[in-house]
Write an enzyme that holds these catalytic residues in place. Structure first.
Site, PDB file in Angstrom:
ATOM      1  N   HIS A   1      21.344  34.712  43.482  1.00  0.00           N
ATOM      2  CA  HIS A   1      22.149  33.485  43.368  1.00  0.00           C
ATOM      3  C   HIS A   1      23.506  33.672  44.030  1.00  0.00           C
ATOM      4  O   HIS A   1      23.986  32.799  44.769  1.00  0.00           O
ATOM      5  CB  HIS A   1      22.362  33.145  41.886  1.00  0.00           C
ATOM      6  CG  HIS A   1      21.127  32.709  41.167  1.00  0.00           C
ATOM      7  ND1 HIS A   1      20.249  31.778  41.674  1.00  0.00           N
ATOM      8  CD2 HIS A   1      20.640  33.067  39.945  1.00  0.00           C
ATOM      9  CE1 HIS A   1      19.273  31.579  40.803  1.00  0.00           C
ATOM     10  NE2 HIS A   1      19.482  32.360  39.760  1.00  0.00           N
TER      11      HIS A   1
ATOM     12  N   HIS B   1      18.240  39.472  40.386  1.00  0.00           N
ATOM     13  CA  HIS B   1      18.001  38.024  40.300  1.00  0.00           C
ATOM     14  C   HIS B   1      19.327  37.276  40.416  1.00  0.00           C
ATOM     15  O   HIS B   1      19.463  36.343  41.218  1.00  0.00           O
ATOM     16  CB  HIS B   1      17.318  37.716  38.956  1.00  0.00           C
ATOM     17  CG  HIS B   1      17.236  36.263  38.622  1.00  0.00           C
ATOM     18  ND1 HIS B   1      16.052  35.576  38.588  1.00  0.00           N
ATOM     19  CD2 HIS B   1      18.193  35.346  38.305  1.00  0.00           C
ATOM     20  CE1 HIS B   1      16.271  34.319  38.260  1.00  0.00           C
ATOM     21  NE2 HIS B   1      17.577  34.150  38.079  1.00  0.00           N
ATOM     22  N   GLU B   2      20.293  37.696  39.609  1.00  0.00           N
ATOM     23  CA  GLU B   2      21.609  37.045  39.653  1.00  0.00           C
ATOM     24  C   GLU B   2      22.317  37.313  40.974  1.00  0.00           C
ATOM     25  O   GLU B   2      23.057  36.459  41.485  1.00  0.00           O
ATOM     26  CB  GLU B   2      22.462  37.538  38.489  1.00  0.00           C
ATOM     27  CG  GLU B   2      21.903  37.204  37.109  1.00  0.00           C
ATOM     28  CD  GLU B   2      21.750  35.705  36.896  1.00  0.00           C
ATOM     29  OE1 GLU B   2      22.526  34.927  37.491  1.00  0.00           O
ATOM     30  OE2 GLU B   2      20.855  35.306  36.130  1.00  0.00           O
TER      31      GLU B   2
END
Length: 404
Positions: free
Chosen positions: A26, A22-23
């Site tokens: 980003h 998820h990170e």
């Protein structure tokens, strides 16, 4: 026990990998647009190790619960150095900031889809929609009275109990076409027809290439139902159960996975709507009440269920839970509430719409939103989220949901 522990560890590891990716979503999108990513770390707490490549520090921390991606200037209030200022995230176009902030959730959706696709071509996708079974017998048994729920759930046959279906010559694999001249297309229809019948009744049967007419002497017995005890006809037979999963080829699996994903998104949305009203049941479970299997679970609870699934060899459930959790986290993170990514996206688009309206009125664009004015609301939401997390973790420790 070892299999259970392995299952818990594997599921927890799967969650950690999901959050780390998820990170990473980003980070990758931010770098693609030219934003400065200062740090990308997996986990929290003290640093285990780190290294620098280019302008970004990468590392691992001791507590493997999540991670973070530090992008310079995510809001106008963030401190940035003079060399970072031109590349501060808040200076980029609205659509680019939206892509970066939604990339984490999109990563969860991709992960969930990949897990489901691999399931579709290997072990098969679970059949989520209840399907009325075909009126095909899997076995014959006895017809006996049952006046309580416990008796109704008992499938054993007492000595001397009548076996109407078996006595009439019905066998496993026979398909019932009609009962007393009334056509039936499903097991539910056949069951209703049998229950309304008494005495000698003709059953039209399909057995391989043969069509037979067998006479069954249907007795009336007392049976427990949710509406009370009723006297119904019973022949002593059970249906063939539909397949638990459906397997697909590599090409067909693509469409099947998209369809299945759509169903899961609908289920996830429904769960989110029902989330607040299920919290009281979690509190009840903590203080000794029966745990409702539909109540929310924490990472602890999900890992325990994953461990039980591995212990019993139900890998379909293990991977289904992992995919479900990815979809839930992805959708939840897009809710327009701070400090979630969805809250930041809402603020970004508020600025965009506000400036568009100001432009129509001949005014200059307004400045960035002052996040300090939202700090009170953000703190309340953080406290609520923390309280819900504490409740679900406690319930999952003292009164966990278990596989039946």
């Amino acid at each position: 026990m070892l299999a259970y522990i392995i299952g818990v560890v594997l599921f927890a590891l799967g969650i950690c990998v999901s959050v780390a990716l998820h990170e990473a979503g980003h980070m990758v999108t931010a770098k693609a647009f030219g934003m400065k990513v200062r740090r990308y770390f997996v986990g929290f707490g003290p640093t285990v190790f780190s290294f620098r490549r280019g302008e970004t520090e990468y590392g691992l921390k001791w507590i493997p619960l999540g991670g973070f991606c530090d992008i310079a200037g995510m809001t106008a209030l963030d401190e940035v150095t003079p060399d970072e200022a031109p590349r501060a995230m808040w200076r980029f176009k609205t659509w680019k900031r939206t892509v970066v902030m939604s990339a984490g959730s999109i990563t969860h959706f991709i992960l969930g889809f990949v897990v489901l696709y691999l399931m579709a071509v290997t072990m098969g996708l679970p059949n989520l929609t209840p399907v009325d079974t075909s009126p095909v017998l899997s076995a014959t048994s006895c017809a006996r009275s049952a006046t309580t729920e416990a008796q109704a759930q008992d499938t054993s046959c007492p000595p001397g109990a009548p076996r109407p279906a078996e006595a009439a010559g019905l066998r496993a694999g026979d398909k019932v076409l009609a009962v007393g001249g009334k056509p039936v297309a499903s097991w539910t229809e056949m069951l209703a027809a049998v229950q309304a019948t008494k005495g000698r009744t003709v059953f039209d049967i399909q057995r391989g290439d043969q069509r037979l007419a067998l006479v069954v002497d249907v007795p009336q017995v007392q049976r427990w139902t949710s509406a009370g005890v009723k006297e119904v006809g019973m022949i002593g037979a059970s249906p063939q159960q539909p397949a638990v999963t459906t397997q697909y080829g590599p090409v067909a699996a693509i469409g099947a996975t998209f369809s299945f994903t759509g169903t899961m998104f609908a289920e996830t949305a429904q769960r989110l709507v029902e989330f607040p009203e299920r919290i009281p049941a979690v509190v009840t479970a903590i203080f000794g009440g029966e745990r409702d299997p539909n109540t929310p679970v924490s990472v602890v609870g999900a890992s325990r269920i994953g461990g039980e699934a591995v212990e019993r060899g139900i890998w379909v459930l293990f991977f289904f839970l992992l995919a479900s959790l990815n979809f839930f986290i992805g959708v939840f993170n897009l809710l327009p509430l701070l400090p979630l990514d969805g809250g930041h996206i809402a603020v970004v688009w508020y600025e965009r719409v506000r400036d568009w309206i100001r432009g129509l009125r001949g005014k200059a664009a307004g400045g960035p939103v002052d996040y300090t004015r939202l700090s009170g609301i953000t703190m309340v939401l953080v406290l609520i989220g923390g309280a819900v997390t504490l409740l679900t973790v406690t319930a999952d420790i003292v009164n966990p949901i278990r596989l039946q």
